[in-house]
Design a protein around this motif. Structure first.
Motif, PDB file in Angstrom:
ATOM      1  N   TYR A 252       7.623  15.539   4.410  1.00  0.00           N
ATOM      2  CA  TYR A 252       6.817  14.372   4.071  1.00  0.00           C
ATOM      3  C   TYR A 252       7.621  13.387   3.228  1.00  0.00           C
ATOM      4  CZ  TYR A 252       3.072  17.576   5.302  1.00  0.00           C
ATOM      5  OH  TYR A 252       2.268  18.461   5.964  1.00  0.00           O
ATOM      6  N   ASP A 253       7.432  12.105   3.486  1.00  0.00           N
ATOM      7  CA  ASP A 253       7.954  11.050   2.628  1.00  0.00           C
ATOM      8  C   ASP A 253       6.773  10.297   2.036  1.00  0.00           C
ATOM      9  OD1 ASP A 253      10.645  11.508   2.976  1.00  0.00           O
ATOM     10  OD2 ASP A 253      10.923   9.921   4.472  1.00  0.00           O
ATOM     11  N   HIS A 254       6.836  10.024   0.753  1.00  0.00           N
ATOM     12  CA  HIS A 254       5.834   9.204   0.083  1.00  0.00           C
ATOM     13  C   HIS A 254       6.381   7.784   0.094  1.00  0.00           C
ATOM     14  CE1 HIS A 254       5.140  13.285  -1.309  1.00  0.00           C
ATOM     15  NE2 HIS A 254       3.877  12.933  -1.432  1.00  0.00           N
ATOM     16  N   LEU A 255       5.656   6.866   0.700  1.00  0.00           N
ATOM     17  CA  LEU A 255       6.165   5.519   0.912  1.00  0.00           C
ATOM     18  C   LEU A 255       5.322   4.449   0.237  1.00  0.00           C
ATOM     19  CD1 LEU A 255       6.924   5.688   4.754  1.00  0.00           C
ATOM     20  CD2 LEU A 255       8.536   6.030   2.877  1.00  0.00           C
ATOM     21  N   LEU A 256       6.007   3.447  -0.289  1.00  0.00           N
ATOM     22  CA  LEU A 256       5.394   2.197  -0.726  1.00  0.00           C
ATOM     23  C   LEU A 256       5.716   1.216   0.399  1.00  0.00           C
ATOM     24  CD1 LEU A 256       4.176   0.442  -3.154  1.00  0.00           C
ATOM     25  CD2 LEU A 256       6.527  -0.300  -3.409  1.00  0.00           C
TER      26      LEU A 256
ATOM     27  N   ALA B  64       8.621  -4.058   4.953  1.00  0.00           N
ATOM     28  CA  ALA B  64       9.620  -3.260   4.244  1.00  0.00           C
ATOM     29  C   ALA B  64       8.943  -2.022   3.677  1.00  0.00           C
ATOM     30  CB  ALA B  64      10.261  -4.071   3.124  1.00  0.00           C
ATOM     31  N   HIS B  65       9.734  -1.012   3.373  1.00  0.00           N
ATOM     32  CA  HIS B  65       9.190   0.191   2.734  1.00  0.00           C
ATOM     33  C   HIS B  65      10.233   0.823   1.822  1.00  0.00           C
ATOM     34  CE1 HIS B  65      11.151   1.896   6.329  1.00  0.00           C
ATOM     35  NE2 HIS B  65      11.362   2.950   5.572  1.00  0.00           N
ATOM     36  N   LEU B  66       9.721   1.530   0.834  1.00  0.00           N
ATOM     37  CA  LEU B  66      10.560   2.215  -0.143  1.00  0.00           C
ATOM     38  C   LEU B  66      10.044   3.638  -0.297  1.00  0.00           C
ATOM     39  CD1 LEU B  66      12.727   2.138  -2.474  1.00  0.00           C
ATOM     40  CD2 LEU B  66      10.832   1.515  -3.989  1.00  0.00           C
ATOM     41  N   LYS B  67      10.935   4.603  -0.190  1.00  0.00           N
ATOM     42  CA  LYS B  67      10.567   5.997  -0.442  1.00  0.00           C
ATOM     43  C   LYS B  67      10.417   6.173  -1.943  1.00  0.00           C
ATOM     44  CE  LYS B  67      12.181  10.690   0.438  1.00  0.00           C
ATOM     45  NZ  LYS B  67      13.265  11.485   1.030  1.00  0.00           N
ATOM     46  N   ILE B  68       9.266   6.695  -2.375  1.00  0.00           N
ATOM     47  CA  ILE B  68       8.991   6.890  -3.798  1.00  0.00           C
ATOM     48  C   ILE B  68       8.752   8.379  -4.062  1.00  0.00           C
ATOM     49  CG2 ILE B  68       8.100   4.551  -4.138  1.00  0.00           C
ATOM     50  CD1 ILE B  68       5.252   5.689  -4.000  1.00  0.00           C
TER      51      ILE B  68
ATOM     52  N   TYR C  54       0.863  -1.179   0.000  1.00  0.00           N
ATOM     53  CA  TYR C  54       0.000   0.000   0.000  1.00  0.00           C
ATOM     54  C   TYR C  54       0.895   1.223   0.000  1.00  0.00           C
ATOM     55  CZ  TYR C  54       0.950  -0.190   5.040  1.00  0.00           C
ATOM     56  OH  TYR C  54       1.570  -0.253   6.271  1.00  0.00           O
ATOM     57  N   ILE C  55       0.323   2.374  -0.320  1.00  0.00           N
ATOM     58  CA  ILE C  55       1.083   3.619  -0.272  1.00  0.00           C
ATOM     59  C   ILE C  55       0.519   4.490   0.838  1.00  0.00           C
ATOM     60  CG2 ILE C  55       1.907   3.668  -2.656  1.00  0.00           C
ATOM     61  CD1 ILE C  55      -0.459   5.551  -3.306  1.00  0.00           C
ATOM     62  N   ARG C  56       1.394   5.291   1.406  1.00  0.00           N
ATOM     63  CA  ARG C  56       0.985   6.240   2.438  1.00  0.00           C
ATOM     64  C   ARG C  56       2.007   7.362   2.499  1.00  0.00           C
ATOM     65  NH1 ARG C  56       3.342   5.782   7.730  1.00  0.00           N
ATOM     66  NH2 ARG C  56       4.898   4.135   7.820  1.00  0.00           N
ATOM     67  N   ILE C  57       1.645   8.424   3.182  1.00  0.00           N
ATOM     68  CA  ILE C  57       2.560   9.542   3.401  1.00  0.00           C
ATOM     69  C   ILE C  57       2.963   9.533   4.866  1.00  0.00           C
ATOM     70  CG2 ILE C  57       2.803  12.053   3.433  1.00  0.00           C
ATOM     71  CD1 ILE C  57       0.883  12.168   1.060  1.00  0.00           C
ATOM     72  N   PHE C  58       4.270   9.629   5.089  1.00  0.00           N
ATOM     73  CA  PHE C  58       4.787   9.715   6.455  1.00  0.00           C
ATOM     74  C   PHE C  58       5.243  11.141   6.689  1.00  0.00           C
ATOM     75  CE2 PHE C  58       8.123   9.543   9.668  1.00  0.00           C
ATOM     76  CZ  PHE C  58       7.493   8.810  10.657  1.00  0.00           C
ATOM     77  N   LYS C  59       4.730  11.760   7.740  1.00  0.00           N
ATOM     78  CA  LYS C  59       5.065  13.152   8.030  1.00  0.00           C
ATOM     79  C   LYS C  59       6.026  13.211   9.216  1.00  0.00           C
ATOM     80  CE  LYS C  59       3.131  17.606   9.312  1.00  0.00           C
ATOM     81  NZ  LYS C  59       1.952  18.373   9.685  1.00  0.00           N
TER      82      LYS C  59
END
Length: 104
Positions: free
Chosen positions: A33-37, A52-56, A21-26
């Motif tokens: 803000y980081d946009h994360l997968l 796991a997560h990847l910054k996109i 899923y995607i989400r924004i981490f503030k």
């Protein structure tokens, strides 16, 4: 167990059969803000969650958000519906190549 931070989309290959899923981490103090997968999977000991997560990029985030709707899924956590990592892997690798990142 904390989730593994991935550096490039090429590392997603091992997770292509997982749900994500995607989400924004503030970062509140810095107002950044980081946009994360985020990859969802078995965390061990009978629990599931983010493994796991990847910054996109914001562009990749927006493109994925058009396909998989964003909503408040948990208390104060806005994220997309689950989708297969393989469904977005080609786009993320193509974007990384365009930005000059190694994709292996």
């Amino acid at each position: 167990m904390s989730s593994k931070k991935l550096s490039t989309p090429s590392e997603l290959g091992a997770y292509q059969n997982h749900q994500a899923y995607i989400r924004i981490f503030k970062y509140k103090p810095l107002n950044q803000y980081d946009h994360l997968l985020c990859i969802h999977g078995d965390r061990g000991q009978g629990t599931t969650g983010e493994v796991a997560h990847l910054k996109i990029s914001e562009g990749a985030y927006e493109a994925i958000a058009l396909r998989f709707s964003i909503a408040e899924r948990e208390s104060n956590l806005f994220r997309s519906d689950f989708f297969a990592v393989a469904a977005v892997l080609p786009e993320l690798q193509q974007e990384a190549t365009a930005e000059g990142e190694p994709t292996e």
